[in-house]
Structures are given as C-alpha cells and as structure tokens.
Design an enzyme around this catalytic site. Structure first.
Site, PDB file in Angstrom:
ATOM      1  N   PRO A  16       0.823  -1.225   0.000  1.00  0.00           N
ATOM      2  CA  PRO A  16       0.000   0.000   0.000  1.00  0.00           C
ATOM      3  C   PRO A  16       0.849   1.265   0.000  1.00  0.00           C
ATOM      4  O   PRO A  16       1.905   1.322   0.617  1.00  0.00           O
ATOM      5  CB  PRO A  16      -0.832  -0.127   1.277  1.00  0.00           C
ATOM      6  CG  PRO A  16      -0.103  -1.116   2.119  1.00  0.00           C
ATOM      7  CD  PRO A  16       0.563  -2.057   1.179  1.00  0.00           C
ATOM      8  N   CYS A  17       0.343   2.277  -0.709  1.00  0.00           N
ATOM      9  CA  CYS A  17       1.101   3.515  -0.869  1.00  0.00           C
ATOM     10  C   CYS A  17       0.571   4.654  -0.006  1.00  0.00           C
ATOM     11  O   CYS A  17       1.144   5.745  -0.008  1.00  0.00           O
ATOM     12  CB  CYS A  17       1.091   3.951  -2.336  1.00  0.00           C
ATOM     13  SG  CYS A  17      -0.561   4.353  -2.958  1.00  0.00           S
ATOM     14  N   GLN A  18      -0.532   4.430   0.742  1.00  0.00           N
ATOM     15  CA  GLN A  18      -1.141   5.546   1.479  1.00  0.00           C
ATOM     16  C   GLN A  18      -0.194   6.169   2.497  1.00  0.00           C
ATOM     17  O   GLN A  18      -0.283   7.362   2.778  1.00  0.00           O
ATOM     18  CB  GLN A  18      -2.413   5.074   2.194  1.00  0.00           C
ATOM     19  CG  GLN A  18      -3.538   4.687   1.257  1.00  0.00           C
ATOM     20  CD  GLN A  18      -3.498   3.210   0.901  1.00  0.00           C
ATOM     21  OE1 GLN A  18      -2.444   2.580   0.986  1.00  0.00           O
ATOM     22  NE2 GLN A  18      -4.624   2.660   0.505  1.00  0.00           N
TER      23      GLN A  18
END
Length: 426
Positions: free
Chosen positions: A277-279
């Site tokens: 995930p890039c959040q």
C-alpha cells in the site's frame, strides 16, 4: 607522472557504498560487489593486501575462509545488481516456460507474459480488500483468492508447511494394529453412543486460515468445519486445538490440499508480484510519518512482502509502487526493498516508468523493482521500450532520475537499464 607513481584500480563496492546506503546495516560485512568502475590512484593509497574470493551465486551462500567475497556485479551508474554470467551453474529449471505465480497484479502481467512467450498462470492471490478479491475471482476463477492481511497470509503459509511436513511423514510410518478384547468393544460402543448424543460430529474440514475470522479476540490457526447433518450455511471456524479428536479429518484435509496445491510452499511459486500500500508514503497524505516511516502499519507491508519472498523463495519478483517510495524520507523504503532482495542474494533492477510512455492519457510515474534468482542471470527481466513520446521534465527524485525509462519529445529512446547492460556486455 609528474614524479608520482600511480596505479589503475578496478573497484569493488560494499553494500553501504551502493544505492542501498544506510539500509545496508544488516548485510554481511564481508560481502562485496564487483564493478567495472576503474580509475587511477596514487601508489601511496595502498594500505594492505586482502584476499577477495569469487563464489558461486546462491540464495544460501556458503562462504569459504577469506577476507572478503563477491558473487554479484553492481552497475554503478544505474544501481543494478546482477549475477556474473561466468558463475551461473547449468540448471534445467532456469528455462522453464510454464510458471505459477502468487500475487494480486494478475491479468495485465499474464497477458504481457503471453506476448513474450511465457505461459504465466495465476495460482494464488491475497488482498485485504473484499472488493479487490471479488474482482480477482472474476478474472482468475481457477485461482485461490484469499481475503486477508498479508501478515496473516504469511503466518498461514508457515503453519501450512508444518502441517504438510507432519502428515506427509506420518504416511511413511506404519501404524500398529490395536488389540481389543470383545467385552471392551461393547463397552466402548455404548460409551461412544452416549458421547454422540452430546457432541456435534465433524463431517469434514472445508477451509483453513490464520487469524480471527469470527472476532473472538484470539488469532491462530483455524479450520472451517462442516458438521454432520448440517449444510454449508452452518459451517463454523474452529481453532485447531479444539479439533484434537479429529486428527483423521485434519490429515484428509491436508493431504487433499497438498495434492491440489491449496496453498504455496517453498519452491512452489515461480513469480511473486504485488504492490504494498502507498497511502503511508504518497504525497497526497499530509500526515506522513517522516521521522519514523515504519511506525505506520501501511509502510510495514513492504517488510511483510519481503518476508513472504524470503519464505517462498520464488524465481522472480516484481514489486510496484508510487514514485514517492523513492522520494519520501530520502527513499528509505525503496532502498529497504532493494536491500532486502540483495541481502537474500537475489539480483535486483529498479526502474521508473511513466504511464504516458505506453499510451495511457496521463503522466503517472510508477516505480518497478525486479528481482531474479541468482541462477536466472540471463533472464533478469528488462523494462519494455516506450511506445509514445512524453515530455518528462518533472516528478523524478533527483538521485534516482537515472532509473527513468522514457522517450523524449525528439523521439530519441533513452532506456538507461538497457544501455547499462549493453555497455557491460561490450
């Protein structure tokens, strides 16, 4: 020259001297990387003589007595780690074309592989998003899709491997027949009848997981139980400890699962691909933890991703993420991912690709990290040539700009990774 004595040197690099930098603290201090970098230095620079040994590449290195050793070459200009071709043993499996993979980036990768003449089949996939899993099932109806966290999936893989080893070993152990007296049989039958009136009977086990699927507050290895006399809607998740009297049912489930490859075991997977995930690192997140990036649970998924690779030991790895993985906190997460692959003795190649260079109506920079088993030196994947002209004048992290794979507005192809390999081969 000018009264001074010089010598020409060809350099080795320590892990900390490469693009990995501070993430190299866990690497073997004796490991070096071969390079083609040469320059002239004063003779007085020589301090002492050391023994540097070249060893055969392997995911489990056996290091002979020496001061230093090396098994890979390092491209200084473009930070590519690859196996030295002369070290590659002849393995029959190195050219296997029908491969199985584990990961969530499915349809596009399989289509692209087919164009390249490789039959890539999705066998297993995991995603914490229920909607993503439903989409995966529509695209790959034959694949095993698991809607759970990556941590739970890794724990499940470890427990599954233990179960497979345990029950496979039991098949080779001859069971001794039990001698029972006639009067004992009658007594036992009456006792069993009384117990059956008070206990539910397990008909079969239909699934397995590691976690807490029903919210009991206790994580662990659990089986989905089909009860005798009840339908699928009455199935329940039960911990393995509660099934101590159902060893035959567990054995049947495990043996059937091994035959059908319900879950991958070390050596079963050829390709692992995914996008942590890039959040936690995206520039759109105004509350990123710059001081301690790994305190964000979302960023820790990069660690879990690499732990899964370490356990399953695939031939190839492909990881994708947003460009900020190389910008945020001095690119520590990108360096970490690269470092872990090299530490596990995988070849590694990093590239930045712009979606517009391949026909999409948007700029959208993305980072891709390839990894390859040391025996797959001739197959360390290249990045595809751009098909469209796009102006690339912004968005690149300064130090990593050389990783860009692009076409400029004049139509001059600039593919840094390809150029590097050509120069070294020449």
């Amino acid at each position: 020259m000018d009264g001074e004595s010089y010598f020409r040197v060809q350099w080795f690099f320590r892990a900390g001297d490469t693009v990995i930098q501070d993430e190299a603290s866990s690497h073997d201090k004796k490991r070096l990387f071969y390079s083609t970098l040469m320059n002239d230095n004063l003779l007085d620079c020589i301090v002492s003589k050391v023994q540097v040994v070249q060893i055969t590449p392997s995911v489990r290195l056996k290091v002979p007595p020496c001061d230093f050793y090396y098994d890979m070459k390092y491209s200084v200009d473009f930070s590519t780690f690859s196996t030295i071709e002369t070290c590659i043993p002849n393995h029959e499996n190195a050219t296997k074309s029908n491969v199985e993979r584990c990961g969530a980036m499915s349809t596009g990768l399989c289509l692209g592989a087919k164009v390249a003449g490789v039959d890539l089949v999705t066998k297993w996939a995991v995603d914490i998003s229920k909607s993503a899993c439903e989409s995966l099932r529509l695209n790959d109806p034959q694949a095993q899709i698991r809607n759970e966290s990556a941590e739970e999936f890794l724990d499940l893989l470890k427990e599954w491997d233990k179960l497979c080893k345990r029950h496979a070993q039991k098949l080779h152990i001859e069971e001794r027949p039990r001698v029972t007296r006639a009067d004992d049989k009658d007594t036992k039958a009456k006792t069993d009848d009384k117990k059956r009136d008070k206990e539910y009977q397990v008909e079969s086990l239909v699934d397995i997981c590691y976690g807490d699927p029903v919210g009991t507050g206790k994580c662990g290895l659990k089986f989905q139980v089909r009860w005798a006399g009840y339908g699928p809607s009455e199935d329940t998740w039960e911990p393995i400890e509660a099934l101590s009297k159902c060893q035959e049912r567990i054995r049947d489930f495990v043996m059937k699962g091994m035959k059908a490859k319900l879950l991958p075991r070390p050596g079963d997977v050829d390709v692992i691909c995914g996008g942590p995930p890039c959040q936690g690192i995206s520039g759109y997140n105004r509350f990123r933890n710059v001081d301690s990036p790994l305190d964000d649970e979302r960023n820790r998924q990069v660690i879990i991703f690499m732990d899964i690779i370490k356990f399953l030991r695939p031939k190839f790895i492909l990881m994708e993420n947003v460009i900020d993985i190389l910008r945020f906190a001095n690119g520590c997460l990108g360096r970490y991912a690269l470092s872990r692959l090299v530490q596990m003795n995988y070849q590694a190649r990093l590239g930045i690709m712009a979606a517009g260079c391949y026909g999409l109506p948007q700029f959208r920079l993305r980072v891709f990290l390839w990894g390859a088993h040391p025996f797959e030196a001739s197959m360390l994947p290249q990045f595809p040539l751009p098909t469209h002209d796009v102006v690339l004048h912004y968005g690149f992290p300064g130090e990593f700009e050389v990783f860009s794979i692009s076409c400029d507005i004049l139509g001059l192809i600039c593919v840094h990774m390809w150029l590097t390999d050509f120069q070294m081969a020449a």
